[in-house]
Scaffold this motif. Structure first.
Motif, PDB file in Angstrom:
ATOM      1  N   PHE B 185     106.274   0.879 -50.390  1.00  0.00           N
ATOM      2  CA  PHE B 185     106.915   2.174 -50.199  1.00  0.00           C
ATOM      3  C   PHE B 185     108.425   1.987 -50.185  1.00  0.00           C
ATOM      4  O   PHE B 185     108.976   1.285 -49.341  1.00  0.00           O
ATOM      5  CB  PHE B 185     106.452   2.823 -48.890  1.00  0.00           C
ATOM      6  CG  PHE B 185     106.897   4.245 -48.749  1.00  0.00           C
ATOM      7  CD1 PHE B 185     106.255   5.245 -49.474  1.00  0.00           C
ATOM      8  CD2 PHE B 185     107.962   4.583 -47.940  1.00  0.00           C
ATOM      9  CE1 PHE B 185     106.672   6.569 -49.371  1.00  0.00           C
ATOM     10  CE2 PHE B 185     108.387   5.902 -47.824  1.00  0.00           C
ATOM     11  CZ  PHE B 185     107.738   6.900 -48.544  1.00  0.00           C
ATOM     12  N   ARG B 187     112.381   3.952 -51.878  1.00  0.00           N
ATOM     13  CA  ARG B 187     112.928   5.259 -52.251  1.00  0.00           C
ATOM     14  C   ARG B 187     113.301   5.364 -53.714  1.00  0.00           C
ATOM     15  O   ARG B 187     113.121   6.406 -54.321  1.00  0.00           O
ATOM     16  CB  ARG B 187     114.137   5.603 -51.371  1.00  0.00           C
ATOM     17  CG  ARG B 187     113.688   5.967 -49.964  1.00  0.00           C
ATOM     18  CD  ARG B 187     114.822   6.525 -49.143  1.00  0.00           C
ATOM     19  NE  ARG B 187     115.451   7.653 -49.785  1.00  0.00           N
ATOM     20  CZ  ARG B 187     116.653   8.089 -49.486  1.00  0.00           C
ATOM     21  NH1 ARG B 187     117.347   7.480 -48.551  1.00  0.00           N
ATOM     22  NH2 ARG B 187     117.166   9.127 -50.107  1.00  0.00           N
ATOM     23  N   VAL B 188     113.887   4.336 -54.276  1.00  0.00           N
ATOM     24  CA  VAL B 188     114.106   4.324 -55.723  1.00  0.00           C
ATOM     25  C   VAL B 188     113.540   3.014 -56.245  1.00  0.00           C
ATOM     26  O   VAL B 188     113.334   2.060 -55.486  1.00  0.00           O
ATOM     27  CB  VAL B 188     115.600   4.471 -56.112  1.00  0.00           C
ATOM     28  CG1 VAL B 188     116.132   5.843 -55.727  1.00  0.00           C
ATOM     29  CG2 VAL B 188     116.443   3.373 -55.481  1.00  0.00           C
ATOM     30  N   ALA B 189     113.311   2.992 -57.554  1.00  0.00           N
ATOM     31  CA  ALA B 189     112.520   1.900 -58.121  1.00  0.00           C
ATOM     32  C   ALA B 189     113.103   0.528 -57.812  1.00  0.00           C
ATOM     33  O   ALA B 189     112.373  -0.428 -57.575  1.00  0.00           O
ATOM     34  CB  ALA B 189     112.389   2.097 -59.625  1.00  0.00           C
ATOM     35  N   GLN B 190     114.435   0.429 -57.833  1.00  0.00           N
ATOM     36  CA  GLN B 190     115.007  -0.911 -57.670  1.00  0.00           C
ATOM     37  C   GLN B 190     115.239  -1.259 -56.206  1.00  0.00           C
ATOM     38  O   GLN B 190     115.747  -2.332 -55.898  1.00  0.00           O
ATOM     39  CB  GLN B 190     116.309  -1.039 -58.463  1.00  0.00           C
ATOM     40  CG  GLN B 190     117.530  -0.414 -57.825  1.00  0.00           C
ATOM     41  CD  GLN B 190     117.681   1.072 -58.118  1.00  0.00           C
ATOM     42  OE1 GLN B 190     116.731   1.727 -58.526  1.00  0.00           O
ATOM     43  NE2 GLN B 190     118.856   1.617 -57.903  1.00  0.00           N
ATOM     44  N   ALA B 191     114.845  -0.388 -55.282  1.00  0.00           N
ATOM     45  CA  ALA B 191     115.130  -0.636 -53.862  1.00  0.00           C
ATOM     46  C   ALA B 191     114.081  -1.534 -53.225  1.00  0.00           C
ATOM     47  O   ALA B 191     112.965  -1.661 -53.702  1.00  0.00           O
ATOM     48  CB  ALA B 191     115.189   0.694 -53.113  1.00  0.00           C
ATOM     49  N   TRP B 192     114.470  -2.144 -52.132  1.00  0.00           N
ATOM     50  CA  TRP B 192     113.558  -2.974 -51.372  1.00  0.00           C
ATOM     51  C   TRP B 192     112.511  -2.098 -50.663  1.00  0.00           C
ATOM     52  O   TRP B 192     112.706  -0.900 -50.493  1.00  0.00           O
ATOM     53  CB  TRP B 192     114.330  -3.774 -50.318  1.00  0.00           C
ATOM     54  CG  TRP B 192     114.970  -4.998 -50.842  1.00  0.00           C
ATOM     55  CD1 TRP B 192     114.498  -6.279 -50.735  1.00  0.00           C
ATOM     56  CD2 TRP B 192     116.226  -5.093 -51.543  1.00  0.00           C
ATOM     57  NE1 TRP B 192     115.377  -7.149 -51.339  1.00  0.00           N
ATOM     58  CE2 TRP B 192     116.428  -6.461 -51.839  1.00  0.00           C
ATOM     59  CE3 TRP B 192     117.168  -4.164 -51.961  1.00  0.00           C
ATOM     60  CZ2 TRP B 192     117.555  -6.915 -52.521  1.00  0.00           C
ATOM     61  CZ3 TRP B 192     118.291  -4.610 -52.655  1.00  0.00           C
ATOM     62  CH2 TRP B 192     118.477  -5.969 -52.924  1.00  0.00           C
TER      63      TRP B 192
END
Lengths: 822, 284
Positions: B185, B187-192
Motif C-alpha cells: 500500500f 500513494r504513488v507508484a514510485q513511493a515506498w
C-alpha cells in the motif's frame, strides 16, 4: 514577370502537425542553459539558511576562501548596497506593506532556504564543497508559519519594521462597483445559507529542468542565459533593480524545460549570478539541485478560503461572499500579491450570481515566497465555487448538475457581463455539458453508485463535477492598469519574408514547452500560403526578439499569436502593393490565396515569395514603398479570453484503506478555434495531471521549525503516468470574438478544472456516511480519518509526504548550520 | 547534487572486497546497485572516504538450487529475481514482492542483497525474507557465517552485518506449491510502502497447513506476524477465518508515525491489508 507555381497547401489551421521542437528536446541534443559552457567560466554555488527566522550573528568565510579552486566567497553584507531589492511588479493596493527583498540575506533570514552566501569556483564540485566550510551563526527569532495566526494582531512578526504581517487587503463589492447587489442583504434573505472553509494547500511547481543561469560579462553587452519564462521582463527588471543600463543587457532564454509559472520570476539567483560575474569579470554559471528548487524556487497556492453562499430553496444562488487569507511567504516576488487577485474575478465562475463580494488579506509568513503556479488564482477560485455548488446540491438534495444548469449563463445570453464586472464574450455550457454527460455515462454511474451504497460495498463510487471557466490571454493593458499591475499585456511580432522566400517569425512570447515554434509556423504558413517547413520562429532572445512580455497566463496564442497574424497581414498588404506594381494592375484587381496574387479574370499572377525577392532587390518598387518584405505588429487584446468546459470524474474510494482511485475522467473543453489539436490535447492532459495532483497527491509541508519536509521528489508526490487514469477528452468550439482566429487559451484549463472535479467525487463517495469535506490532498489517511470520524478536523497536513524510504530527507541542500545556535 | 569526494574501488572477488573493507574500517560504504546509496551520497547525508562497489563480483550473482534450498546471489538484480523461473517456482512470494519495487529502471540496477542490507523498514523485500525463514550468508575476514533472517534485521537501517562483512547470498527453504501474495500500500507508484504484507500459505485438503506472514514498515525492522500464522492453521483460508486471523496482525508491531502515515492508521492498515493478502494468496 512569371509567377512561380506554388502548390496549394492543405489548411494549416486545425491540423495535428508533429512538433518541430521535439527531436531536439526529446533527445536532449539542445541548448539547455546548463549544457552551455563559455571560455573562462566559473561555477557558482549558493549556501542557504537552514533556519526559518533568525538573525545572522557572525559569518566566517576564511576557510572556504582557502578551499581548492575557490575564486570568491560572497556574503550578504558584501553586496548589501549593490544588490538592491528584488522587484515586485504588482503593488495591489496603494497602502500595500512590502519589506525590502534582498537577493541574499544580509543580517536576517526569513525563510529556510534563503541565500546567505555564495561561492565561485573552477568546478561545480569545488564550489559545492566550499559551501560546507562557511561558518554562519544564527540567533533564532520567533517563527511565523500559520497564516491564520499570522494575520492576527498579536502574532510575532516576520518583518519587524512593517509592524504587521498583513501585506494588503484587496476588496471587491458588486454593490459598490455597480455590477450587482448587496451580499449582506442576499445572505439575510436567503432560504439557504451555506458557510464553508476550504484550504488550498501549498504546492511546488516542480518543473523538470532545474533553474539555471549563465551570466557572461565579457562582451560589449552583459549577456544572461537563464532558464526563465520571462526573458524580456528579466532584462528590464535587471536594469531597474541593479541600475545597469538596459541597452547593455541581453537576456537569452534558450530551450527551457518547463515552468508552470515557476519560472515567471526574477530570481535571487539571477541577481546573484549577475553580481558575481560582474565582480569577477568572468562568466559564472549556476544550476540548482532539485532540493534547491523545492526550498528556494517560489511555491504556489496556499490560501484559506471562507465562503458564504445564499440561495433560494429552488437552487438559485442569490449571493456569494468570499474571504481569503493568502500566504505570501517571507517576501513579495514578481507578482506575489496579485496572484489571489487573479482569482477575485472568477469566484462567480459561469454563474449568474446577482450579488458578490470578495476580500483577500495577504499575509507574510516565514516560508518560501509564493507566486504564480499554473492557473494562478483561478484554480483556487474555481475549486471553491465548484465545491460550493456541490455542497448546495447536497443541502437541497438536488442533482449537482441540475444546480449548475439552474444558475449558469445560457448560450443565448452572451456577451454577458458578470457580477465581477468581466464581459464573457462567448460560450456554450449546455453543449459541452451534454457531450460530457453522454461520454461519461452519468446515469449508469449514478445507478452503480446507488447499488454500492445499498450493499455497503467496501468500494464506494463517487461522482464529481466541475463546470469551469477561466479568464486568460493576459491581458488587456487597460485592465492590468486598473488592477495596479506594473506593465501592459500586449504582445509583439515581426514577420520577415527572406529573399529566398523563406519566412522568419519573431515572437515576444517565450516558450518553455508549449510548442510555439510549431503553432506559429502553422499560423503564418496559413496566412502567407507558404509551406510549414519554410517558416522559422525566433524567440527568447532580447536581441533577436527585442519586444515582448513573455509567456504565462495562457497568453501566448491569444495575444502573441494574434500579433503574428497582424504582422503577417501587414506583410500581405505590402506585398499586394508591390505585386500590383509588378503586374501593372490595381491592388483591387488582385486576389490572394495559396501564397499567390492573381489578377482577377486573367491567368496572370505572382507568388508572394517572388514579391519578396523583388522587395529585396528593390530595383523596381512602387513610389513610397520601402525595400524588403517584412512587417511588425503590436497587439493589445480588447478582452480576456474565457475558455470553459465540463469535467466529470468518477472515483472509487476504498473504505478499508481510504485509498482513492480515479475510475473514469471525462472532459469536454471549449478553447475556441484550435490551431493544432494534438498540442491542445497534450496541454489538456498535462493540465489534468497537475490538477489531479493537487486533489490527491501534492503538498508542501513544513514542520514546526519552518523546515520544508517535502524537499525531495520522494516526499513531494508528483504523480507519474502510472498513477493517472486514461483521460477521455473532447472539445466543442465556440469561437472567441475578441481575436481574428477565434482562439482562447488552453495552457491552464485542465489544471483549473480538474481539482474540484476530483475532490467533489471523493466527497460524493462518502457523503452518505456524513462526510462533507476532505482536505487536499485527499490522502488515504485523510479519507480514512474523515470516514472514521476519528480526531475530526485534526488533519492539518503533516502526513502528506511519501518519504525517502524512512530516511529523514530534510537536509538535501547545503546549509550553514555549522556552529549555529541550533 | 554533488557528493563529497570519495575513493572508489570495484573488487572482483568477495575476498578482495572483504580485505578492502577491513582495511577501511568505518570509513567505507558498500555499493551494491546504488539505488539507495547514491541519493544518500548526493544529498550528503553520508560522506564515506571509500566506496566499495561489489556489484561486479560474479560469484554473488544469479539464482540456483542447492538441495532443499533456493539460493539467490546478493548481487542479483530485482529484475532477474522476479523473472527467475526458480524463484517463481520455489519462492513465489519473493517474486511477487520484488515486482512491486519502485520502477523498471530501479529494478534493473537495484539488487536483492543490496536492498536487504540497506534494511529500510519501508523496503519490500525484508518482510518476505523474514517470513520465509531465510538464511543470510555473510563473508567477513574470518570467513563465512550464516545469520537467520530473524537475527539479521536489527534496527532502522541496521543489520547484523559488520563493517568488514559482505552479504553474499540468501538461502531460502523451498516453498514449492505454496500460494503467495504481497499486498503493498503506497500513494504513488514510485513511493515506498506505507504498510506491506507478505503472505504465503500451504493449503492441504481445503485447510491451511502452514502459513508465513511478514509485515513491512510496522516497526524498525520487518515483523513476523506469528499470531496471524497460528490463527490460520487448520482453518479454511476464507472469510471469517481470515478475518479472525488478520485481527492478530498488529501483535508485536511498533508502528511509527512519519510523513506518510500516523501509527494508528498504520495499525488499521496492517489488519486490513493482512486480510487482503491472505485472501488473495488463498485464491491464487
Amino acid at each position: 514577370m512569371t509567377a512561380t507555381p506554388v502548390s496549394p497547401t492543405e489548411s494549416e489551421l486545425g491540423r495535428s502537425r508533429k512538433r518541430k521542437e521535439d527531436a531536439r528536446l526529446v533527445t536532449g541534443r539542445t541548448r539547455w542553459t546548463d549544457n552551455m559552457t563559455v571560455p573562462g567560466m566559473l561555477h557558482m554555488a549558493v549556501l542557504r539558511s537552514p533556519v526559518a527566522h533568525a538573525r545572522i550573528t557572525s559569518v566566517d568565510t576564511s576557510e572556504a576562501r582557502r578551499m581548492p579552486g575557490v575564486q570568491a566567497v560572497v556574503t550578504g553584507s558584501d553586496i548589501a548596497q549593490r544588490q538592491g531589492s528584488l522587484p515586485c511588479a504588482w503593488p495591489v493596493t496603494a497602502d500595500m506593506k512590502a519589506p525590502p527583498a534582498p537577493a541574499m540575506a544580509v543580517d536576517t533570514v526569513n525563510f529556510a532556504g534563503e541565500a546567505v552566501a555564495m561561492v565561485a569556483a573552477r568546478s561545480a564540485a569545488e564550489a559545492r564543497d566550499a559551501l560546507d566550510a562557511i561558518d554562519i551563526d544564527y540567533e533564532d527569532l520567533d517563527v511565523v508559519l500559520d497564516i491564520e495566526s499570522a494575520a492576527r494582531d498579536d502574532s510575532p512578526l516576520v518583518h519587524q519594521d512593517l509592524g504587521t504581517n498583513r501585506n494588503a487587503t484587496w476588496t471587491f463589492d458588486s454593490a459598490e462597483a455597480g455590477t450587482g447587489g448587496d451580499v449582506d442583504a442576499a445572505l439575510r434573505e436567503a432560504d439557504i445559507r451555506l458557510d464553508r472553509t476550504f484550504r488550498q494547500q501549498r504546492l511546488i511547481p516542480a518543473f523538470m529542468e532545474p533553474r539555471s543561469v549563465l551570466a557572461d560579462p565579457t562582451g560589449e553587452q552583459y549577456t544572461m542565459y537563464s532558464a526563465t519564462q520571462v526573458p524580456h521582463i528579466l532584462r528590464t527588471m535587471l536594469a531597474m533593480t541593479l541600475g545597469t543600463p538596459e541597452q547593455k543587457i541581453r537576456v537569452i532564454a534558450p530551450d527551457v524545460g518547463g515552468g508552470f509559472g515557476g519560472k515567471l520570476q526574477v530570481t535571487p539567483e539571477e541577481i546573484l549570478a549577475f553580481l558575481l560575474a560582474e565582480q569577477l569579470g568572468r562568466p559564472v554559471k549556476w544550476t540548482e539541485s532539485r532540493s534547491e528548487t523545492m526550498v528556494a524556487g517560489h511555491h504556489g497556492r496556499d490560501q484559506v478560503q471562507r465562503l458564504s453562499l445564499a440561495a433560494r430553496s429552488d437552487g438559485t444562488v442569490t449571493g456569494l461572499d468570499v474571504k481569503l487569507l493568502a500566504d505570501m511567504g517571507a517576501y513579495l516576488r514578481l507578482v506575489t500579491p496579485g496572484i489571489p487577485i487573479l482569482g477575485a474575478l472568477m469566484f462567480n465562475a459561469i454563474y449568474k450570481f446577482p450579488a458578490y463580494r470578495f476580500s483577500c488579506t495577504n499575509v507574510f509568513t516565514n516560508k518560501t515566497p509564493t507566486d504564480a503556479y499554473r492557473g494562478a488564482g483561478r484554480p483556487e477560485a474555481t475549486f471553491a465555487i465548484e465545491r460550493m455548488m456541490d455542497e448546495l446540491a447536497a443541502e437541497l438534495d438536488m442533482d449537482p448538475m441540475e444546480i449548475r444548469r439552474r444558475n449558469w449563463i445560457g448560450h443565448d445570453e452572451f456577451p454577458y457581463t458578470t457580477v465581477a464586472g468581466l464581459t464573457y464574450d462567448s460560450g456554450n455550457y449546455e453543449v459541452a455539458t451534454d457531450r460530457a454527460m453522454e461520454m461519461f455515462g452519468y446515469q449508469q454511474l449514478r445507478d452503480e453508485q446507488l447499488r454500492r451504497r445499498q450493499s455497503d460495498d467496501t468500494v464506494q463510487l463517487g461522482i464529481g463535477i466541475s463546470t469551469f471557466t477561466e479568464m486568460c490571454g493576459l491581458a488587456p493593458s487597460r485592465v492590468l492598469g486598473s488592477l495596479s499591475y506594473g506593465a501592459g499585456g500586449w504582445e509583439n511580432s515581426q514577420v520577415r519574408v527572406l529573399p529566398t522566400g523563406k519566412v522568419e517569425v519573431v515572437t515576444g512570447t517565450s516558450p518553455h514547452g508549449q510548442s510555439h515554434v510549431t503553432s506559429w509556423s502553422q499560423i503564418v504558413a496559413d496566412r502567407l500560403g507558404v509551406p510549414f517547413d519554410d517558416v522559422e520562429v525566433l524567440h527568447g532572445d532580447t536581441q533577436s526578439s527585442p519586444r515582448g512580455l513573455d509567456t504565462y497566463g495562457s497568453r501566448s496564442l491569444t495575444v502573441g499569436g494574434i500579433a503574428a497574424v497582424h504582422a503577417a497581414d501587414k506583410v500581405i498588404d505590402k506585398a499586394r502593393r508591390i505585386a500590383a506594381h509588378l503586374l501593372e494592375c490595381s491592388e483591387d484587381d488582385l486576389d490572394f490565396s495559396d501564397g499567390r496574387f492573381a489578377v482577377r479574370g486573367t491567368d496572370k499572377g505572382v507568388a508572394i515569395t517572388d514579391v519578396a525577392l523583388a522587395a529585396f532587390t528593390a530595383h523596381d518598387l512602387p513610389e513610397g514603398v520601402e525595400p524588403n518584405l517584412d512587417a511588425e505588429a503590436n497587439f493589445d487584446p480588447e478582452n480576456f479570453s474565457f475558455p470553459h468546459g465540463t469535467h466529470l470524474c468518477a472515483v472509487e474510494v476504498d473504505t478499508g484503506t481510504g485509498g482513492v482511485r480515479i475510475r473514469s475522467y471525462v472532459c469536454v473543453d471549449d478553447v475556441g478555434s484550435v490551431v493544432n489539436p494534438m498540442i491542445v490535447e497534450g496541454q489538456v492532459h498535462g493540465g489534468l495531471a497537475q490538477g489531479i495532483a493537487q486533489a490527491l497527491y501534492e503538498e508542501a509541508v513544513y514542520d514546526d521549525d519552518g523546515t520544508l519536509t517535502t524537499a525531495t521528489l520522494a516526499d513531494y508526490l508528483v504523480p507519474s503516468a502510472v498513477d493517472l487514469p486514461e483521460f477521455h477528452t473532447d472539445r466543442t468550439e465556440t469561437d472567441a470574438t475578441s481575436n481574428p482566429l477565434g482562439v482562447k487559451g488552453v495552457g491552464e484549463a485542465g489544471t483549473i478544472a480538474s481539482t474540484p472535479a476530483v475532490v467533489n467525487a471523493v466527497v460524493d463517495a462518502l457523503r452518505h456516511y456524513g462526510v462533507n469535506d476532505v482536505q487536499m490532498p485527499c490522502s488515504p489517511q485523510r479519507v480514512w480519518r474523515a470516514l472514521a470520524g476519528v480526531r475530526a478536523g485534526s488533519s492539518t497536513g503533516s502526513e502528506s509526504g511519501g518519504g525517502l524510504g524512512s530516511i529523514d530527507s530534510g537536509g538535501g541542500f547545503a546549509t550553514g548550520a555549522s556552529g549555529g545556535a541550533r | 547534487m554533488i557528493p563529497a569526494e570519495f575513493e572508489y574501488v570495484a573488487p572482483s572477488t568477495v575476498e578482495e572486497a572483504v580485505r578492502t573493507l577491513d582495511r577501511a574500517g568505518d570509513d567505507a560504504k558498500v555499493l551494491a546497485g546504488g539505488q539507495s546509496l547514491l541519493p544518500v551520497l548526493r544529498m550528503r547525508m553520508a560522506d564515506p572516504g571509500l566506496v566499495v562497489d561489489i556489484g561486479g563480483i560474479p560469484e554473488t550473482k544469479g539464482v540456483r538450487e542447492d538441495g532443499d534450498a533456493l539460493v539467490i546471489g546478493a548481487m542479483t538484480s530485482h529484475h532477474e529475481v522476479m523473472r527467475s523461473d526458480l524463484v517463481r517456482q520455489h519462492a513465489e512470494l519473493v517474486a511477487l514482492a520484488t515486482r512491486t519495487v519502485a520502477d523498471p529502471q530501479v529494478r534493473h540496477r537495484g539488487t536483492f542483497g543490496g536492498s536487504l542490507a540497506h534494511a529500510d523498514p519501508a523496503g519490500d523485500l525484508p518482510a518476505p525474507v523474514l517470513a520465509m525463514d531465510a538464511e543470510m550468508v555473510v563473508v567477513g575476514p574470518s570467513g563465512r557465517r550464516t545469520v537467520p533472517a530473524a537475527e539479521f534485521f536489527v534496527d532502522y537501517f541496521t543489520t547484523a552485518l559488520q563493517a568488514n562483512e559482505v552479504l553474499v547470498e540468501v538461502r531460502l527453504p523451498k516453498y514449492t506449491g505454496w500460494r503467495a501474495h504481497y499486498e503493498k500500500f503506497n500513494r504513488v507508484a514510485q513511493a515506498w510502502s506505507i504498510v506491506g504484507v507478505a503472505a504465503t500459505l500451504l493449503v492441504r485438503d481445503g485447510t491451511v497447513a502452514q502459513a508465513r506472514v511478514g509485515l513491512t514498515n510496522m516497526g524498525a525492522t520487518p515483523v513476523r506476524a506469528r499470531g496471524v500464522e497460528q490463527a490460520l492453521l487448520g482453518s479454511p483460508p476464507s472469510g471469517e477465518a481470515i478475518r479472525q486471523a488478520a485481527a492478530h496482525a498488529t501483535e508485536g508491531t511498533q508502528a511509527g508515525s512519519d510523513a506518510s502515515a500516523e501509527a494508528d492508521y498504520r495499525e488499521h492498515l496492517a489488519e486490513v491489508l493482512t486480510g487482503r493478502a491472505l485472501a488473495t494468496a488463498a485464491g491464487g
